[in-house]
Design an enzyme around this catalytic site. Structure first.
Site, PDB file in Angstrom:
ATOM      1  N   LYS A  27     -12.489  -1.683   7.539  1.00 63.88           N
ATOM      2  CA  LYS A  27     -11.806  -2.553   8.504  1.00 63.88           C
ATOM      3  C   LYS A  27     -12.293  -2.233   9.924  1.00 63.88           C
ATOM      4  O   LYS A  27     -12.948  -3.044  10.551  1.00 63.88           O
ATOM      5  CB  LYS A  27     -10.299  -2.401   8.381  1.00 63.88           C
ATOM      6  CG  LYS A  27      -9.823  -2.795   6.981  1.00 63.88           C
ATOM      7  CD  LYS A  27      -8.512  -2.176   6.637  1.00 63.88           C
ATOM      8  CE  LYS A  27      -8.185  -2.162   5.174  1.00 63.88           C
ATOM      9  NZ  LYS A  27      -8.219  -3.417   4.470  1.00 63.88           N
ATOM     10  N   ASP A  65      -1.570   6.729   6.365  1.00 63.83           N
ATOM     11  CA  ASP A  65      -2.648   5.839   5.952  1.00 63.83           C
ATOM     12  C   ASP A  65      -2.956   4.944   7.150  1.00 63.83           C
ATOM     13  O   ASP A  65      -2.184   4.052   7.487  1.00 63.83           O
ATOM     14  CB  ASP A  65      -2.191   5.016   4.745  1.00 63.83           C
ATOM     15  CG  ASP A  65      -3.209   3.946   4.336  1.00 63.83           C
ATOM     16  OD1 ASP A  65      -4.235   3.798   5.018  1.00 63.83           O
ATOM     17  OD2 ASP A  65      -2.958   3.259   3.331  1.00 63.83           O
ATOM     18  N   TRP A 115       0.833  -1.211   0.000  1.00 59.57           N
ATOM     19  CA  TRP A 115       0.000   0.000   0.000  1.00 59.57           C
ATOM     20  C   TRP A 115       0.863   1.256   0.000  1.00 59.57           C
ATOM     21  O   TRP A 115       0.528   2.241  -0.664  1.00 59.57           O
ATOM     22  CB  TRP A 115      -0.998  -0.015   1.156  1.00 59.57           C
ATOM     23  CG  TRP A 115      -1.908  -1.198   1.054  1.00 59.57           C
ATOM     24  CD1 TRP A 115      -2.009  -2.254   1.906  1.00 59.57           C
ATOM     25  CD2 TRP A 115      -2.825  -1.477  -0.020  1.00 59.57           C
ATOM     26  NE1 TRP A 115      -2.920  -3.161   1.439  1.00 59.57           N
ATOM     27  CE2 TRP A 115      -3.435  -2.714   0.270  1.00 59.57           C
ATOM     28  CE3 TRP A 115      -3.190  -0.804  -1.199  1.00 59.57           C
ATOM     29  CZ2 TRP A 115      -4.391  -3.289  -0.570  1.00 59.57           C
ATOM     30  CZ3 TRP A 115      -4.142  -1.379  -2.039  1.00 59.57           C
ATOM     31  CH2 TRP A 115      -4.736  -2.608  -1.713  1.00 59.57           C
TER      32      TRP A 115
END
Ligand code: PMP
Length: 360
Positions: A195, A171, A101
Protein backbone atom coordinates in the site's frame (compact mmCIF):
# COMPACT_ATOMS: atom_id res chain seq x y z
CA UNK A 1 -2.57 3.68 -23.19
CA UNK A 2 -2.11 6.41 -20.61
CA UNK A 3 -1.67 5.67 -16.92
CA UNK A 4 -4.94 5.72 -14.97
CA UNK A 5 -5.70 6.99 -11.49
CA UNK A 6 -5.62 3.75 -9.50
CA UNK A 7 -7.62 3.94 -6.27
CA UNK A 8 -6.96 0.29 -5.35
CA UNK A 9 -6.68 -0.71 -1.70
CA UNK A 10 -3.56 -2.72 -2.38
CA UNK A 11 -1.49 -3.56 -4.28
CA UNK A 12 -1.81 0.13 -4.96
CA UNK A 13 -0.27 2.87 -7.06
CA UNK A 14 3.41 3.70 -6.65
CA UNK A 15 5.04 7.13 -7.08
CA UNK A 16 5.79 7.70 -10.77
CA UNK A 17 9.26 8.96 -9.90
CA UNK A 18 9.99 5.61 -8.27
CA UNK A 19 8.71 3.62 -11.25
CA UNK A 20 10.88 5.71 -13.57
CA UNK A 21 13.96 5.18 -11.39
CA UNK A 22 13.31 1.41 -11.37
CA UNK A 23 12.91 1.57 -15.14
CA UNK A 24 16.24 3.36 -15.49
CA UNK A 25 17.93 0.72 -13.32
CA UNK A 26 16.15 -2.17 -14.99
CA UNK A 27 18.82 -3.61 -17.28
CA UNK A 28 21.85 -2.53 -15.28
CA UNK A 29 21.82 -1.48 -11.63
CA UNK A 30 24.75 0.85 -10.89
CA UNK A 31 28.01 -0.90 -11.73
CA UNK A 32 26.63 -4.40 -11.13
CA UNK A 33 25.96 -5.17 -14.78
CA UNK A 34 22.60 -6.76 -13.90
CA UNK A 35 19.08 -6.16 -12.60
CA UNK A 36 18.60 -6.24 -8.81
CA UNK A 37 16.43 -9.37 -9.29
CA UNK A 38 19.44 -11.20 -10.70
CA UNK A 39 21.83 -10.34 -7.92
CA UNK A 40 22.90 -12.46 -4.94
CA UNK A 41 21.36 -11.40 -1.68
CA UNK A 42 24.88 -11.79 -0.22
CA UNK A 43 26.47 -9.39 -2.74
CA UNK A 44 27.93 -6.04 -1.78
CA UNK A 45 25.40 -4.25 -4.01
CA UNK A 46 22.46 -5.86 -2.28
CA UNK A 47 23.99 -5.33 1.12
CA UNK A 48 24.06 -1.60 0.35
CA UNK A 49 20.44 -1.72 -0.88
CA UNK A 50 19.03 -3.40 2.24
CA UNK A 51 21.17 -1.37 4.66
CA UNK A 52 20.20 1.94 3.13
CA UNK A 53 16.53 0.91 2.98
CA UNK A 54 16.66 0.22 6.72
CA UNK A 55 18.58 3.42 7.49
CA UNK A 56 16.12 5.51 5.46
CA UNK A 57 13.12 3.91 7.16
CA UNK A 58 14.73 4.59 10.55
CA UNK A 59 15.14 8.25 9.54
CA UNK A 60 11.61 8.55 8.20
CA UNK A 61 9.91 7.03 11.26
CA UNK A 62 12.43 8.10 13.91
CA UNK A 63 12.97 4.46 14.94
CA UNK A 64 15.07 4.32 18.11
CA UNK A 65 18.18 2.09 18.38
CA UNK A 66 16.44 -0.34 20.73
CA UNK A 67 14.07 -1.40 17.96
CA UNK A 68 14.95 -3.94 15.26
CA UNK A 69 13.74 -3.53 11.69
CA UNK A 70 13.05 -6.74 9.75
CA UNK A 71 12.14 -7.35 6.12
CA UNK A 72 10.08 -10.55 6.09
CA UNK A 73 7.74 -12.50 3.82
CA UNK A 74 4.28 -13.98 4.15
CA UNK A 75 2.39 -10.68 4.08
CA UNK A 76 0.43 -9.12 6.89
CA UNK A 77 -1.48 -12.39 7.32
CA UNK A 78 1.59 -14.34 8.49
CA UNK A 79 2.09 -11.70 11.17
CA UNK A 80 -1.32 -12.65 12.58
CA UNK A 81 0.37 -15.94 13.61
CA UNK A 82 3.93 -14.76 14.25
CA UNK A 83 2.80 -12.20 16.79
CA UNK A 84 1.12 -14.65 19.20
CA UNK A 85 3.69 -17.41 18.58
CA UNK A 86 6.54 -15.12 19.56
CA UNK A 87 4.97 -12.95 22.25
CA UNK A 88 3.03 -15.51 24.24
CA UNK A 89 4.29 -16.13 27.74
CA UNK A 90 1.26 -15.59 29.96
CA UNK A 91 -0.94 -17.12 27.27
CA UNK A 92 -3.41 -14.28 26.79
CA UNK A 93 -3.72 -11.20 24.61
CA UNK A 94 -6.27 -8.42 24.18
CA UNK A 95 -7.62 -7.64 20.71
CA UNK A 96 -9.62 -4.58 19.66
CA UNK A 97 -11.91 -5.73 16.86
CA UNK A 98 -12.28 -2.93 14.33
CA UNK A 99 -12.74 -4.85 11.09
CA UNK A 100 -11.99 -7.96 9.06
CA UNK A 101 -8.22 -7.76 9.51
CA UNK A 102 -8.39 -7.39 13.28
CA UNK A 103 -10.96 -10.19 13.36
CA UNK A 104 -8.70 -12.47 11.36
CA UNK A 105 -5.76 -11.60 13.59
CA UNK A 106 -7.79 -12.44 16.71
CA UNK A 107 -8.95 -15.74 15.20
CA UNK A 108 -5.36 -16.65 14.37
CA UNK A 109 -4.23 -15.57 17.83
CA UNK A 110 -6.89 -17.83 19.36
CA UNK A 111 -5.04 -20.83 17.93
CA UNK A 112 -2.15 -20.18 20.28
CA UNK A 113 -3.46 -18.21 23.23
CA UNK A 114 -6.56 -16.78 24.80
CA UNK A 115 -7.41 -13.94 22.41
CA UNK A 116 -9.82 -11.76 24.35
CA UNK A 117 -11.77 -9.24 22.30
CA UNK A 118 -12.05 -6.29 24.71
CA UNK A 119 -13.84 -3.90 22.39
CA UNK A 120 -15.50 -4.17 19.00
CA UNK A 121 -17.30 -1.96 16.49
CA UNK A 122 -18.97 -4.84 14.69
CA UNK A 123 -22.41 -3.65 15.89
CA UNK A 124 -22.27 -0.75 13.43
CA UNK A 125 -20.45 -2.44 10.53
CA UNK A 126 -17.07 -1.32 11.90
CA UNK A 127 -17.81 2.32 11.09
CA UNK A 128 -16.11 3.68 14.23
CA UNK A 129 -13.25 2.97 16.63
CA UNK A 130 -14.55 1.68 19.98
CA UNK A 131 -13.50 3.41 23.20
CA UNK A 132 -11.17 1.61 25.58
CA UNK A 133 -9.63 2.55 28.89
CA UNK A 134 -6.63 1.26 30.71
CA UNK A 135 -8.64 -0.67 33.30
CA UNK A 136 -9.71 -3.05 30.53
CA UNK A 137 -6.11 -4.22 30.21
CA UNK A 138 -4.80 -6.31 33.09
CA UNK A 139 -1.36 -7.58 33.80
CA UNK A 140 -2.46 -11.11 32.85
CA UNK A 141 -1.79 -10.69 29.11
CA UNK A 142 1.20 -10.49 26.79
CA UNK A 143 0.07 -7.66 24.50
CA UNK A 144 -2.75 -5.48 23.19
CA UNK A 145 -3.42 -5.78 19.45
CA UNK A 146 -4.87 -3.14 17.14
CA UNK A 147 -5.31 -2.72 13.41
CA UNK A 148 -4.45 0.96 13.30
CA UNK A 149 -6.05 1.73 9.94
CA UNK A 150 -8.94 -0.39 8.76
CA UNK A 151 -8.51 -0.65 5.02
CA UNK A 152 -11.97 -2.03 4.30
CA UNK A 153 -14.07 0.25 6.53
CA UNK A 154 -11.99 3.44 6.39
CA UNK A 155 -11.45 3.99 10.09
CA UNK A 156 -8.24 4.93 11.87
CA UNK A 157 -7.21 5.19 15.53
CA UNK A 158 -6.87 8.93 16.09
CA UNK A 159 -5.59 8.12 19.58
CA UNK A 160 -3.79 5.00 20.70
CA UNK A 161 -5.32 2.94 23.51
CA UNK A 162 -3.73 3.28 26.93
CA UNK A 163 -2.58 -0.33 27.35
CA UNK A 164 -1.74 -0.04 31.04
CA UNK A 165 1.88 -0.89 30.32
CA UNK A 166 1.27 -3.90 28.06
CA UNK A 167 3.16 -3.91 24.74
CA UNK A 168 1.05 -2.47 21.92
CA UNK A 169 1.09 -4.44 18.66
CA UNK A 170 -0.10 -2.49 15.63
CA UNK A 171 -0.98 -3.61 12.12
CA UNK A 172 -0.01 -0.50 10.14
CA UNK A 173 -0.34 -2.15 6.73
CA UNK A 174 -2.55 0.60 5.33
CA UNK A 175 -1.24 3.67 7.15
CA UNK A 176 2.51 3.26 7.68
CA UNK A 177 4.44 6.39 6.59
CA UNK A 178 1.23 8.33 5.99
CA UNK A 179 1.42 10.36 9.19
CA UNK A 180 3.83 10.80 12.06
CA UNK A 181 3.84 8.15 14.77
CA UNK A 182 5.82 7.83 17.99
CA UNK A 183 7.48 4.43 17.63
CA UNK A 184 8.32 4.30 21.35
CA UNK A 185 4.61 3.84 22.08
CA UNK A 186 4.64 0.44 20.37
CA UNK A 187 6.09 -2.95 21.19
CA UNK A 188 5.74 -4.16 17.62
CA UNK A 189 4.62 -2.57 14.35
CA UNK A 190 4.12 -4.53 11.16
CA UNK A 191 3.05 -3.53 7.68
CA UNK A 192 2.64 -5.37 4.41
CA UNK A 193 4.32 -3.32 1.71
CA UNK A 194 1.73 -3.24 -1.02
CA UNK A 195 0.00 0.00 0.00
CA UNK A 196 2.42 2.69 1.17
CA UNK A 197 5.80 0.98 0.85
CA UNK A 198 6.22 -0.82 -2.45
CA UNK A 199 5.30 -4.01 -4.25
CA UNK A 200 3.72 -7.00 -2.50
CA UNK A 201 6.17 -9.60 -1.23
CA UNK A 202 7.79 -7.91 1.72
CA UNK A 203 6.37 -7.16 5.14
CA UNK A 204 8.18 -4.82 7.48
CA UNK A 205 8.39 -5.53 11.21
CA UNK A 206 9.63 -2.94 13.70
CA UNK A 207 10.06 -4.58 17.09
CA UNK A 208 11.33 -3.52 20.49
CA UNK A 209 14.42 -5.57 21.20
CA UNK A 210 13.43 -6.79 24.66
CA UNK A 211 10.39 -8.53 23.12
CA UNK A 212 12.53 -10.60 20.75
CA UNK A 213 13.06 -13.91 22.55
CA UNK A 214 14.84 -17.14 21.88
CA UNK A 215 12.69 -19.23 24.20
CA UNK A 216 9.56 -19.33 22.08
CA UNK A 217 7.57 -22.61 22.06
CA UNK A 218 9.29 -25.54 20.31
CA UNK A 219 6.59 -25.84 17.67
CA UNK A 220 7.43 -22.39 16.24
CA UNK A 221 9.17 -22.92 12.88
CA UNK A 222 12.62 -21.34 12.58
CA UNK A 223 11.33 -19.07 9.80
CA UNK A 224 8.51 -17.80 12.02
CA UNK A 225 10.77 -16.80 14.90
CA UNK A 226 11.53 -13.09 14.97
CA UNK A 227 14.90 -13.85 16.58
CA UNK A 228 15.99 -15.81 13.49
CA UNK A 229 15.55 -12.74 11.31
CA UNK A 230 16.60 -10.12 13.85
CA UNK A 231 19.95 -11.92 14.45
CA UNK A 232 20.60 -12.34 10.74
CA UNK A 233 19.67 -8.75 9.77
CA UNK A 234 16.87 -10.16 7.53
CA UNK A 235 19.37 -12.33 5.63
CA UNK A 236 18.80 -15.69 7.31
CA UNK A 237 17.49 -16.94 3.97
CA UNK A 238 16.90 -15.27 0.62
CA UNK A 239 14.74 -12.21 1.32
CA UNK A 240 12.37 -10.69 -1.29
CA UNK A 241 15.22 -8.74 -2.84
CA UNK A 242 13.41 -6.81 -5.54
CA UNK A 243 10.58 -5.77 -3.22
CA UNK A 244 13.17 -4.50 -0.72
CA UNK A 245 14.93 -2.54 -3.46
CA UNK A 246 11.61 -0.95 -4.50
CA UNK A 247 10.77 -0.15 -0.87
CA UNK A 248 14.18 1.53 -0.60
CA UNK A 249 13.37 3.71 -3.62
CA UNK A 250 10.04 4.71 -2.05
CA UNK A 251 11.82 5.64 1.22
CA UNK A 252 14.36 7.81 -0.65
CA UNK A 253 11.52 9.45 -2.56
CA UNK A 254 9.72 10.24 0.72
CA UNK A 255 12.88 11.72 2.24
CA UNK A 256 13.32 13.96 -0.82
CA UNK A 257 9.72 15.08 -0.42
CA UNK A 258 10.44 16.27 3.12
CA UNK A 259 9.73 13.12 5.12
CA UNK A 260 6.61 11.79 6.79
CA UNK A 261 5.76 15.24 8.17
CA UNK A 262 5.53 16.70 4.66
CA UNK A 263 3.62 13.63 3.43
CA UNK A 264 1.14 14.01 6.27
CA UNK A 265 0.37 17.61 5.29
CA UNK A 266 -0.39 16.46 1.73
CA UNK A 267 -2.42 13.46 2.94
CA UNK A 268 -4.52 15.64 5.24
CA UNK A 269 -5.19 18.05 2.38
CA UNK A 270 -6.22 15.25 0.00
CA UNK A 271 -8.51 13.55 2.55
CA UNK A 272 -10.06 16.86 3.70
CA UNK A 273 -11.00 17.76 0.12
CA UNK A 274 -12.63 14.41 -0.51
CA UNK A 275 -14.49 14.26 2.83
CA UNK A 276 -15.59 17.85 2.41
CA UNK A 277 -17.07 17.02 -0.97
CA UNK A 278 -18.81 13.91 0.45
CA UNK A 279 -20.19 15.81 3.46
CA UNK A 280 -21.77 18.35 1.11
CA UNK A 281 -22.93 15.99 -1.61
CA UNK A 282 -26.60 15.18 -2.08
CA UNK A 283 -25.84 11.96 -3.93
CA UNK A 284 -22.78 10.45 -2.23
CA UNK A 285 -22.56 9.74 1.48
CA UNK A 286 -19.46 8.92 3.51
CA UNK A 287 -19.84 5.81 5.71
CA UNK A 288 -17.54 7.05 8.47
CA UNK A 289 -18.04 10.29 10.35
CA UNK A 290 -16.08 12.15 12.96
CA UNK A 291 -12.59 11.73 14.30
CA UNK A 292 -12.16 8.08 13.30
CA UNK A 293 -11.94 8.81 9.58
CA UNK A 294 -8.99 7.31 7.75
CA UNK A 295 -6.71 9.52 5.69
CA UNK A 296 -5.98 6.56 3.42
CA UNK A 297 -9.23 4.72 2.64
CA UNK A 298 -12.41 6.67 2.03
CA UNK A 299 -15.57 4.54 1.67
CA UNK A 300 -18.80 6.08 0.39
CA UNK A 301 -22.20 5.02 -0.95
CA UNK A 302 -25.13 6.44 -2.86
CA UNK A 303 -27.61 4.23 -1.01
CA UNK A 304 -28.70 2.62 -4.29
CA UNK A 305 -26.80 -0.50 -5.44
CA UNK A 306 -27.53 0.03 -9.13
CA UNK A 307 -26.39 3.61 -8.98
CA UNK A 308 -23.21 2.52 -7.16
CA UNK A 309 -22.52 0.02 -9.95
CA UNK A 310 -23.17 2.65 -12.61
CA UNK A 311 -20.80 5.05 -10.88
CA UNK A 312 -18.03 2.44 -10.61
CA UNK A 313 -18.41 1.51 -14.28
CA UNK A 314 -18.50 5.13 -15.50
CA UNK A 315 -15.55 6.03 -13.30
CA UNK A 316 -13.54 3.20 -14.87
CA UNK A 317 -14.38 4.41 -18.38
CA UNK A 318 -13.02 7.78 -17.35
CA UNK A 319 -9.71 6.52 -15.98
CA UNK A 320 -10.58 6.20 -12.26
CA UNK A 321 -10.08 2.51 -11.58
CA UNK A 322 -10.53 0.13 -8.63
CA UNK A 323 -12.99 2.38 -6.84
CA UNK A 324 -15.45 -0.40 -6.01
CA UNK A 325 -15.90 -1.01 -2.28
CA UNK A 326 -14.72 -4.23 -0.63
CA UNK A 327 -16.92 -7.22 -1.48
CA UNK A 328 -18.10 -7.44 2.15
CA UNK A 329 -19.42 -3.86 2.30
CA UNK A 330 -20.29 -2.82 -1.26
CA UNK A 331 -20.52 0.81 -2.35
CA UNK A 332 -17.30 2.61 -3.25
CA UNK A 333 -13.93 3.15 -1.66
CA UNK A 334 -11.22 5.52 -2.81
CA UNK A 335 -7.85 4.49 -1.43
CA UNK A 336 -5.72 7.59 -1.49
CA UNK A 337 -2.35 6.35 -0.26
CA UNK A 338 0.84 8.40 -0.26
CA UNK A 339 1.44 7.78 -3.98
CA UNK A 340 -1.99 9.03 -5.11
CA UNK A 341 -1.23 12.54 -6.40
CA UNK A 342 -3.33 15.47 -5.23
CA UNK A 343 -4.32 15.95 -8.88
CA UNK A 344 -5.84 12.46 -8.82
CA UNK A 345 -8.06 13.30 -5.85
CA UNK A 346 -9.06 16.63 -7.41
CA UNK A 347 -9.90 14.94 -10.70
CA UNK A 348 -12.00 12.33 -8.89
CA UNK A 349 -13.94 15.02 -7.02
CA UNK A 350 -14.57 16.86 -10.27
CA UNK A 351 -15.80 13.64 -11.88
CA UNK A 352 -18.08 12.87 -8.91
CA UNK A 353 -19.55 16.36 -9.01
CA UNK A 354 -20.32 15.98 -12.73
CA UNK A 355 -21.88 12.54 -12.09
CA UNK A 356 -24.01 14.01 -9.33
CA UNK A 357 -25.18 16.82 -11.58
CA UNK A 358 -26.24 14.40 -14.28
CA UNK A 359 -28.13 12.21 -11.79
CA UNK A 360 -30.35 14.75 -10.09
N1 PMP B 1 -3.83 -5.94 7.45
C1 PMP B 1 -4.43 -4.95 6.76
C2 PMP B 1 -4.79 -3.69 7.46
C3 PMP B 1 -4.73 -5.13 5.41
O1 PMP B 1 -5.33 -4.16 4.72
C4 PMP B 1 -4.37 -6.35 4.78
C5 PMP B 1 -4.60 -6.62 3.31
N2 PMP B 1 -4.96 -5.67 2.51
C6 PMP B 1 -3.76 -7.35 5.54
C7 PMP B 1 -3.49 -7.10 6.86
C8 PMP B 1 -3.39 -8.66 4.95
O2 PMP B 1 -2.22 -8.52 4.25
P1 PMP B 1 -1.62 -9.60 3.25
O3 PMP B 1 -2.54 -9.71 2.09
O4 PMP B 1 -0.28 -9.01 2.92
O5 PMP B 1 -1.50 -10.87 4.02
Amino acid sequence: MERVYNFAAGPACLPEEVLKKAQADFMVYGTSGMNVMEMSHRSKDFDDIIKSAEADLRTLMGIPDNYKVMFLQGGGSTQFAMVPMNLMQKGKAYYIKTGQWAKKAAAEGAKYLQAEVVASSEDKTFSYIPETNKDMFKDDADYVYICENNTIYGTHFSELPDTNGLPLVSDMSSCILSQKVDVTKYGLIFAGAQKNIGPAGVVIVIMREDLIRDDVPDFVPTMLKYKTHADAASLYNTPPTYAIYMAGLVFKHLIELGGVEAMEVINRRKAARLYDFLDNSKLFKPTVVGKDRSLMNVPFITGDKDLDAEFVATAKENGFVNIKGHRTVGGMRASIYNAMPEAGVDALIEFMAAFEKSHK
